[in-house]
Design a protein around this motif. Structure first.
Motif, mmCIF file in Angstrom:
data_model
loop_
_atom_site.group_PDB
_atom_site.id
_atom_site.type_symbol
_atom_site.label_atom_id
_atom_site.label_comp_id
_atom_site.label_asym_id
_atom_site.label_seq_id
_atom_site.Cartn_x
_atom_site.Cartn_y
_atom_site.Cartn_z
ATOM 1 N N ARG A 188 12.732 9.804 23.838
ATOM 2 C CA ARG A 188 12.900 8.621 22.990
ATOM 3 C C ARG A 188 13.236 7.396 23.844
ATOM 4 N NH1 ARG A 188 16.951 9.726 18.477
ATOM 5 N NH2 ARG A 188 15.125 10.741 17.540
ATOM 6 N N SER A 189 14.119 7.558 24.816
ATOM 7 C CA SER A 189 14.488 6.436 25.690
ATOM 8 C C SER A 189 13.281 5.946 26.489
ATOM 9 C CB SER A 189 15.607 6.856 26.641
ATOM 10 O OG SER A 189 16.760 7.263 25.938
ATOM 11 N N VAL A 190 12.508 6.886 27.019
ATOM 12 C CA VAL A 190 11.316 6.531 27.788
ATOM 13 C C VAL A 190 10.335 5.756 26.915
ATOM 14 C CG1 VAL A 190 9.263 7.506 28.908
ATOM 15 C CG2 VAL A 190 11.543 8.399 29.456
ATOM 16 N N GLN A 191 10.117 6.223 25.708
ATOM 17 C CA GLN A 191 9.170 5.553 24.815
ATOM 18 C C GLN A 191 9.668 4.165 24.408
ATOM 19 O OE1 GLN A 191 6.127 6.816 24.437
ATOM 20 N NE2 GLN A 191 6.899 8.467 25.749
ATOM 21 N N LEU A 192 10.959 4.009 24.267
ATOM 22 C CA LEU A 192 11.512 2.695 23.940
ATOM 23 C C LEU A 192 11.206 1.698 25.047
ATOM 24 C CD1 LEU A 192 13.196 0.685 22.340
ATOM 25 C CD2 LEU A 192 15.261 1.720 23.345
ATOM 26 N N VAL A 193 11.453 2.087 26.294
ATOM 27 C CA VAL A 193 11.159 1.175 27.409
ATOM 28 C C VAL A 193 9.677 0.822 27.418
ATOM 29 C CG1 VAL A 193 11.195 0.865 29.897
ATOM 30 C CG2 VAL A 193 13.083 2.073 28.789
ATOM 31 N N LYS A 194 8.822 1.815 27.279
ATOM 32 C CA LYS A 194 7.378 1.581 27.307
ATOM 33 C C LYS A 194 6.948 0.633 26.177
ATOM 34 C CE LYS A 194 4.655 5.184 27.990
ATOM 35 N NZ LYS A 194 3.921 4.907 29.233
ATOM 36 N N SER A 195 7.565 0.778 25.014
ATOM 37 C CA SER A 195 7.187 -0.045 23.872
ATOM 38 C C SER A 195 7.497 -1.519 24.093
ATOM 39 C CB SER A 195 7.906 0.436 22.604
ATOM 40 O OG SER A 195 9.280 0.060 22.605
ATOM 41 N N LEU A 196 8.383 -1.806 25.044
ATOM 42 C CA LEU A 196 8.779 -3.186 25.327
ATOM 43 C C LEU A 196 7.930 -3.831 26.419
ATOM 44 C CD1 LEU A 196 12.627 -2.637 25.063
ATOM 45 C CD2 LEU A 196 11.151 -3.771 23.396
ATOM 46 N N GLY A 197 6.956 -3.069 26.940
ATOM 47 C CA GLY A 197 5.972 -3.652 27.829
ATOM 48 C C GLY A 197 6.353 -3.736 29.291
ATOM 49 N N VAL A 198 7.361 -2.972 29.711
ATOM 50 C CA VAL A 198 7.724 -2.933 31.129
ATOM 51 C C VAL A 198 7.594 -1.506 31.637
ATOM 52 C CG1 VAL A 198 9.273 -4.912 30.922
ATOM 53 C CG2 VAL A 198 10.192 -2.585 30.671
ATOM 54 N N LYS A 199 7.705 -1.351 32.949
ATOM 55 C CA LYS A 199 7.605 -0.022 33.537
ATOM 56 C C LYS A 199 8.893 0.768 33.302
ATOM 57 C CE LYS A 199 4.188 -1.078 37.078
ATOM 58 N NZ LYS A 199 3.846 -1.012 38.521
ATOM 59 N N VAL A 200 8.746 2.088 33.246
ATOM 60 C CA VAL A 200 9.888 2.939 32.934
ATOM 61 C C VAL A 200 10.110 3.956 34.045
ATOM 62 C CG1 VAL A 200 8.461 4.547 31.570
ATOM 63 C CG2 VAL A 200 10.942 4.458 31.196
ATOM 64 N N GLY A 201 11.384 4.145 34.386
ATOM 65 C CA GLY A 201 11.764 5.156 35.360
ATOM 66 C C GLY A 201 12.846 6.061 34.803
ATOM 67 N N VAL A 202 12.970 7.240 35.406
ATOM 68 C CA VAL A 202 14.060 8.157 35.070
ATOM 69 C C VAL A 202 14.739 8.571 36.354
ATOM 70 C CG1 VAL A 202 14.687 10.417 34.138
ATOM 71 C CG2 VAL A 202 13.024 9.003 32.927
ATOM 72 N N SER A 203 16.064 8.553 36.337
ATOM 73 C CA SER A 203 16.865 8.919 37.500
ATOM 74 C C SER A 203 17.529 10.275 37.297
ATOM 75 C CB SER A 203 17.941 7.861 37.757
ATOM 76 O OG SER A 203 18.689 8.176 38.915
ATOM 77 N N LEU A 204 17.661 11.010 38.408
ATOM 78 C CA LEU A 204 18.299 12.326 38.401
ATOM 79 C C LEU A 204 19.508 12.309 39.328
ATOM 80 C CD1 LEU A 204 15.169 14.664 38.706
ATOM 81 C CD2 LEU A 204 16.269 13.809 36.622
ATOM 82 N N ASN A 205 20.650 12.748 38.807
ATOM 83 C CA ASN A 205 21.842 12.913 39.638
ATOM 84 C C ASN A 205 21.659 14.074 40.613
ATOM 85 O OD1 ASN A 205 23.313 10.789 38.537
ATOM 86 N ND2 ASN A 205 24.158 12.057 36.896
ATOM 87 N N PRO A 206 22.513 14.148 41.652
ATOM 88 C CA PRO A 206 22.328 15.189 42.667
ATOM 89 C C PRO A 206 22.282 16.614 42.123
ATOM 90 C CG PRO A 206 23.786 13.511 43.523
ATOM 91 C CD PRO A 206 23.540 13.165 42.082
#
Length: 241
Positions: free
Chosen positions: A114-132
Motif C-alpha cells: 500500500r505504501s509503495v502504491q501511494l508513492v507511485k500514485s503521486l508521480g515520483v519514484k519509489v524506494g524501499v529500505s531494509l534494516n541490517p
C-alpha cells in the motif's frame, strides 16, 4: 534461464553508472541551503535527505517544510529517505515539498505494498529500505514495482557509524533479484560508506552510494575531492583494481 546462467548473472555487478548521494545529515545545519548548493556543485549525483522521527529511529531531523526550503538550492535528484512510522500520512507532504524519490522502510508498517502504491500514485519514484536484520526476501512481492532498493549497512538513526560487513551478502542477493526483473532498479547502500567500503559495496553490486561524513568532512573545499575519492573507490570495486 538455466541454473548456471542465473548463477553467472547474479555474480555480475550492475553496469549502471555509479552515483554518489551525499547525506545532508552530515552537513552544517546552520547553513543548510549553502551546503546543498556546495555539494551539488562538487559533483553529487543525488541529494540524500534523511528524515527521522524520534519514534521509528532514535533521532529527530527534518520535515517537509525544510525539504521545500532546500528544493531551490539544487536541481539534482532529491532522494528522500523516510525513517518514520507511520509513514503513509506524511508521503504526500514530502512529494509536494519536492522529493524526486521517496524511500520507505519495509519494517515501518504492516502494508508495504500500500505504501509503495501511494508513492507511485503521486508521480515520483519509489524506494524501499531494509534494516541490517531484515532479509531480502521481504521484497519479493513488491520488487517489480520499485525504482530503488536501499540496504542499510548500519542501524538507522545516526551518522558516523561503522559499516556492517554482513550486509555485503544481502547486496549480492538483491543484485541478483533486481537483475532477474529486467528493470532498471537502483541498488543503494547507506551507512559507513567510505572510499574503502565503497569498493566493497560496488563489487557486490550497488550502484548508488550514500555517504555522510565521508562526503562532508573537511569543509566545502574538500567536497569535490571527497566525492571523487568515493567514486574512485567504487570504480576500483567494479574493476577489481
Amino acid at each position: 534461464m538455466t541454473a548456471s546462467a542465473a548463477s553467472s548473472r547474479s555474480a555480475t555487478p550492475s553496469q549502471a553508472p555509479i552515483r554518489i548521494a551525499p547525506s545532508i545529515l552530515s552537513a552544517d545545519f546552520a547553513r543548510l541551503g549553502d551546503e546543498v548548493a556546495a555539494i551539488d556543485q562538487a559533483g553529487a549525483d543525488y541529494i540524500h535527505v534523511d528524515v527521522m522521527d524520534g519514534h521509528y529511529v532514535p533521532n529527530l531531523t527534518i520535515g517537509p517544510m525544510v525539504v521545500k526550503a532546500l528544493r531551490p538550492w539544487s536541481k539534482k535528484v532529491f532522494d528522500v529517505h523516510l525513517m518514520i512510522a507511520p509513514v503513509d500520512p506524511y508521503i504526500p507532504a514530502f512529494v509536494e515539498a519536492g522529493a524526486d524519490i521517496v524511500t520507505v522502510h519495509a519494517e515501518a508498517g504492516p502494508h508495504l505494498h500500500r505504501s509503495v502504491q501511494l508513492v507511485k500514485s503521486l508521480g515520483v519514484k519509489v524506494g524501499v529500505s531494509l534494516n541490517p536484520s531484515t532479509p531480502p526476501e521481504v521484497l519479493d512481492y513488491v520488487l517489480p514495482d520499485l525504482d530503488l532498493v536501499l540496504v542499510m549497512s548500519v542501524n538507522p538513526g545516526f551518522g558516523g557509524q561503522s559499516f556492517i560487513p554482513s550486509q555485503l551478502d544481502k547486496i549480492r542477493i538483491l543484485r541478483s533479484k533486481i537483475d532477474a526483473t529486467g528493470r532498471a532498479i537502483d541498488l543503494e547502500v547507506d551507512g559507513g560508506v567510505t572510499p574503502e567500503t565503497a569498493a566493497l559495496v560496488a563489487a557486490a553490486g550497488a550502484d548508488v552510494l550514500v555517504a555522510g561524513s565521508a562526503a562532508f568532512k573537511g569543509g566545502a573545499e574538500a567536497y569535490a575531492p571527497n566525492i571523487r575519492a568515493l567514486r574512485a573507490g567504487a570504480d576500483r570495486g567494479r574493476t577489481g583494481g
